[in-house]
Design a protein around this motif. Structure first.
Motif, PDB file in Angstrom:
ATOM      1  N   CYS A 204      59.316 102.186  60.151  1.00  0.00           N
ATOM      2  CA  CYS A 204      58.592 103.032  61.088  1.00  0.00           C
ATOM      3  C   CYS A 204      57.137 103.120  60.633  1.00  0.00           C
ATOM      4  O   CYS A 204      56.784 102.647  59.542  1.00  0.00           O
ATOM      5  CB  CYS A 204      59.198 104.437  61.166  1.00  0.00           C
ATOM      6  N   VAL A 205      56.287 103.718  61.479  1.00  0.00           N
ATOM      7  CA  VAL A 205      54.875 103.905  61.152  1.00  0.00           C
ATOM      8  C   VAL A 205      54.456 105.323  61.533  1.00  0.00           C
ATOM      9  O   VAL A 205      55.136 105.999  62.320  1.00  0.00           O
ATOM     10  CB  VAL A 205      53.955 102.893  61.877  1.00  0.00           C
ATOM     11  N   ALA A 206      53.323 105.747  60.959  1.00  0.00           N
ATOM     12  CA  ALA A 206      52.697 107.017  61.340  1.00  0.00           C
ATOM     13  C   ALA A 206      51.240 106.946  60.924  1.00  0.00           C
ATOM     14  O   ALA A 206      50.870 106.150  60.060  1.00  0.00           O
ATOM     15  CB  ALA A 206      53.386 108.202  60.669  1.00  0.00           C
ATOM     16  N   GLY A 207      50.410 107.780  61.559  1.00  0.00           N
ATOM     17  CA  GLY A 207      49.003 107.830  61.196  1.00  0.00           C
ATOM     18  C   GLY A 207      48.472 109.229  61.357  1.00  0.00           C
ATOM     19  O   GLY A 207      48.979 110.008  62.175  1.00  0.00           O
ATOM     20  N   HIS A 208      47.453 109.569  60.575  1.00  0.00           N
ATOM     21  CA  HIS A 208      46.863 110.908  60.614  1.00  0.00           C
ATOM     22  C   HIS A 208      45.712 110.914  61.615  1.00  0.00           C
ATOM     23  O   HIS A 208      44.700 110.257  61.404  1.00  0.00           O
ATOM     24  CB  HIS A 208      46.371 111.276  59.212  1.00  0.00           C
ATOM     25  N   SER A 209      45.888 111.635  62.729  1.00  0.00           N
ATOM     26  CA  SER A 209      44.867 111.755  63.765  1.00  0.00           C
ATOM     27  C   SER A 209      44.492 110.377  64.313  1.00  0.00           C
ATOM     28  O   SER A 209      45.339 109.705  64.905  1.00  0.00           O
ATOM     29  CB  SER A 209      43.651 112.517  63.231  1.00  0.00           C
TER      30      SER A 209
ATOM     31  N   TYR B  33      46.374 105.796  66.275  1.00  0.00           N
ATOM     32  CA  TYR B  33      45.943 104.618  67.034  1.00  0.00           C
ATOM     33  C   TYR B  33      46.051 103.358  66.161  1.00  0.00           C
ATOM     34  O   TYR B  33      46.473 102.308  66.644  1.00  0.00           O
ATOM     35  CB  TYR B  33      44.506 104.787  67.521  1.00  0.00           C
ATOM     36  N   THR B  34      45.655 103.473  64.898  1.00  0.00           N
ATOM     37  CA  THR B  34      45.771 102.336  63.980  1.00  0.00           C
ATOM     38  C   THR B  34      47.223 101.907  63.864  1.00  0.00           C
ATOM     39  O   THR B  34      47.535 100.709  63.894  1.00  0.00           O
ATOM     40  CB  THR B  34      45.234 102.702  62.580  1.00  0.00           C
ATOM     41  N   ALA B  35      48.108 102.888  63.736  1.00  0.00           N
ATOM     42  CA  ALA B  35      49.542 102.597  63.634  1.00  0.00           C
ATOM     43  C   ALA B  35      50.042 101.883  64.884  1.00  0.00           C
ATOM     44  O   ALA B  35      50.835 100.935  64.799  1.00  0.00           O
ATOM     45  CB  ALA B  35      50.319 103.897  63.402  1.00  0.00           C
ATOM     46  N   LEU B  36      49.559 102.311  66.042  1.00  0.00           N
ATOM     47  CA  LEU B  36      49.974 101.661  67.293  1.00  0.00           C
ATOM     48  C   LEU B  36      49.462 100.231  67.373  1.00  0.00           C
ATOM     49  O   LEU B  36      50.154  99.338  67.872  1.00  0.00           O
ATOM     50  CB  LEU B  36      49.497 102.483  68.493  1.00  0.00           C
ATOM     51  N   CYS B  37      48.255 100.003  66.864  1.00  0.00           N
ATOM     52  CA  CYS B  37      47.722  98.641  66.790  1.00  0.00           C
ATOM     53  C   CYS B  37      48.587  97.798  65.848  1.00  0.00           C
ATOM     54  O   CYS B  37      48.916  96.650  66.146  1.00  0.00           O
ATOM     55  CB  CYS B  37      46.273  98.672  66.311  1.00  0.00           C
ATOM     56  N   ALA B  38      48.984  98.394  64.736  1.00  0.00           N
ATOM     57  CA  ALA B  38      49.772  97.672  63.733  1.00  0.00           C
ATOM     58  C   ALA B  38      51.130  97.232  64.273  1.00  0.00           C
ATOM     59  O   ALA B  38      51.649  96.187  63.856  1.00  0.00           O
ATOM     60  CB  ALA B  38      49.968  98.552  62.501  1.00  0.00           C
ATOM     61  N   VAL B  39      51.697  98.003  65.205  1.00  0.00           N
ATOM     62  CA  VAL B  39      53.014  97.638  65.763  1.00  0.00           C
ATOM     63  C   VAL B  39      52.897  96.974  67.129  1.00  0.00           C
ATOM     64  O   VAL B  39      53.894  96.831  67.850  1.00  0.00           O
ATOM     65  CB  VAL B  39      53.966  98.861  65.835  1.00  0.00           C
ATOM     66  N   GLY B  40      51.662  96.573  67.493  1.00  0.00           N
ATOM     67  CA  GLY B  40      51.475  95.752  68.693  1.00  0.00           C
ATOM     68  C   GLY B  40      51.384  96.489  70.007  1.00  0.00           C
ATOM     69  O   GLY B  40      51.357  95.859  71.070  1.00  0.00           O
ATOM     70  N   ALA B  41      51.326  97.828  69.980  1.00  0.00           N
ATOM     71  CA  ALA B  41      51.244  98.577  71.242  1.00  0.00           C
ATOM     72  C   ALA B  41      49.866  98.453  71.888  1.00  0.00           C
ATOM     73  O   ALA B  41      49.734  98.506  73.107  1.00  0.00           O
ATOM     74  CB  ALA B  41      51.585 100.043  70.997  1.00  0.00           C
ATOM     75  N   PHE B  42      48.832  98.327  71.049  1.00  0.00           N
ATOM     76  CA  PHE B  42      47.470  98.034  71.508  1.00  0.00           C
ATOM     77  C   PHE B  42      46.978  96.804  70.757  1.00  0.00           C
ATOM     78  O   PHE B  42      47.282  96.650  69.567  1.00  0.00           O
ATOM     79  CB  PHE B  42      46.502  99.184  71.180  1.00  0.00           C
ATOM     80  N   ASP B  43      46.196  95.949  71.435  1.00  0.00           N
ATOM     81  CA  ASP B  43      45.555  94.871  70.675  1.00  0.00           C
ATOM     82  C   ASP B  43      44.335  95.449  69.948  1.00  0.00           C
ATOM     83  O   ASP B  43      43.923  96.591  70.187  1.00  0.00           O
ATOM     84  CB  ASP B  43      45.189  93.684  71.571  1.00  0.00           C
ATOM     85  N   LEU B  44      43.780  94.666  69.051  1.00  0.00           N
ATOM     86  CA  LEU B  44      42.712  95.160  68.183  1.00  0.00           C
ATOM     87  C   LEU B  44      41.480  95.590  68.979  1.00  0.00           C
ATOM     88  O   LEU B  44      40.907  96.664  68.739  1.00  0.00           O
ATOM     89  CB  LEU B  44      42.340  94.077  67.162  1.00  0.00           C
ATOM     90  N   ALA B  45      41.042  94.782  69.929  1.00  0.00           N
ATOM     91  CA  ALA B  45      39.834  95.101  70.700  1.00  0.00           C
ATOM     92  C   ALA B  45      40.024  96.385  71.501  1.00  0.00           C
ATOM     93  O   ALA B  45      39.121  97.235  71.561  1.00  0.00           O
ATOM     94  CB  ALA B  45      39.483  93.936  71.624  1.00  0.00           C
ATOM     95  N   THR B  46      41.197  96.547  72.113  1.00  0.00           N
ATOM     96  CA  THR B  46      41.490  97.759  72.879  1.00  0.00           C
ATOM     97  C   THR B  46      41.477  98.983  71.979  1.00  0.00           C
ATOM     98  O   THR B  46      40.920 100.030  72.334  1.00  0.00           O
ATOM     99  CB  THR B  46      42.854  97.632  73.580  1.00  0.00           C
ATOM    100  N   THR B  47      42.088  98.855  70.798  1.00  0.00           N
ATOM    101  CA  THR B  47      42.129  99.983  69.863  1.00  0.00           C
ATOM    102  C   THR B  47      40.717 100.390  69.459  1.00  0.00           C
ATOM    103  O   THR B  47      40.389 101.584  69.421  1.00  0.00           O
ATOM    104  CB  THR B  47      42.942  99.626  68.604  1.00  0.00           C
TER     105      THR B  47
END
Length: 312
Positions: free
Chosen positions: A89-94, A98-112
């Motif tokens: 699993c992943v998690a991020g502080h504040s 978003y970084t965590a979502l990028c890491a698991v592919g929910a957002f691409d890097l440019a979008t993030t």
């Protein structure tokens, strides 16, 4: 099970990512892609400063994300450790969420990068400079902090913004209310109150205009499927559904970062070790939340190599 976690604002410093960029094409590609997405040389500000430019919310947020994702890309491409295989699993502080979502592919890097740039600008614009403030309460648990915030409000906004660990809670709101809270700490059995050097009162109801802007942006660029579940800041609960996570990202702008509860939730779901990518902020917090939790911070090439050897 292992959780990968991603730091939030305050973890930025001039020079961040420089060593990785010098050593790895994978890291350089991340910084170049973020520069292109934002139409600015953010990588130069990260490497050379000036510090006041890096500290600006609209720069700090994408910079911290870029540094963490560069660290992850080096781990995956140079050392063959894939996040989706090595973590549960992943998690991020504040902003780290978003970084965590990028890491698991929910957002691409440019979008993030673009979302975090907008988030930083929107949070800064929500409250005129000087009208809001934040303070860290040291030696405070959530009950003491909540009571203090209620006592200091006097008709203004004074709310718990971050429940970081059993010894540190951050409050946010109108400047006058936060200053009253700092003056009242001893009356509430709290060791110390420290005003934070921030430019806006994050994670409180004063941020509603920023939440509205993020709702519009996330309607246009919603998260996609997640390779691993994420523990959301505002609920401290596991989320796998992209639509649910999108709504929680909007709530997160005004809502409390329930970091302590998130760590406890992950521990109760059998997470034994936490790996922080691109910082050394969350690891110490996790240690104060649960001294039996194993924590590792991956920042340098040497850190990544050692982790890969142990987990190859």
């Amino acid at each position: 099970m292992r959780a990968f976690v991603f730091p939030g604002q305050g973890s930025q410093k001039v020079g961040m990512g420089g060593e990785l960029a010098d050593a790895s094409a994978a890291a350089r590609e991340v910084f170049e892609e973020v520069d292109e997405a934002l139409g600015q040389k953010l990588s130069a500000i990260m490497r050379e400063g000036p510090e006041d430019q890096l500290t600006l919310t609209e720069n700090a947020q994408p910079a911290i994300m870029a540094n963490a994702i560069a660290t992850l890309r080096v781990l995956e491409s140079e050392f063959g450790v894939k996040l989706s295989d090595a973590g549960g699993c992943v998690a991020g502080h504040s902003l780290g969420e978003y970084t965590a979502l990028c890491a698991v592919g929910a957002f691409d890097l440019a979008t993030t990068a673009r979302l975090l740039k907008l988030r930083g600008q929107a949070m800064q614009a929500a409250v005129p400079v000087g009208d809001g403030a934040m303070a860290a309460l040291l030696g405070a648990d959530i009950e003491k902090a909540t009571a203090l915030a209620a006592a200091a409000a006097e008709g203004e906004v004074c709310e718990v913004a971050n429940d970081n660990d059993p010894t540190q809670v951050v409050i946010s709101g109108h400047k006058g209310a936060i200053e009253r809270a700092v003056a009242l700490v001893k009356d509430h059995g709290i060791k110390r109150g420290v005003l934070l050097p921030v430019s806006a009162p994050f994670h409180c109801s004063l941020m509603q205009p920023a939440a509205d802007r993020m709702a519009e942006a996330l309607a246009d660029t919603p998260p996609g499927p997640l390779a691993l579940p994420i523990y959301a800041n505002v609920t401290a609960a596991k989320v796998s559904d992209p639509d649910e996570e999108r709504a929680l990202l909007v709530e997160q702008v005004t809502g409390r970062v329930r970091w302590r509860e998130s760590v406890l939730a992950m521990r109760s779901d059998r997470v034994e070790s936490f790996v922080e990518l691109g910082g050394k902020v969350l690891g110490p917090m996790i240690g104060r939340i649960d001294k039996d939790a194993a924590t590792t911070s991956l920042i340098t090439l040497e850190d990544l190599e050692a982790f890969a050897k142990e987990n190859g």
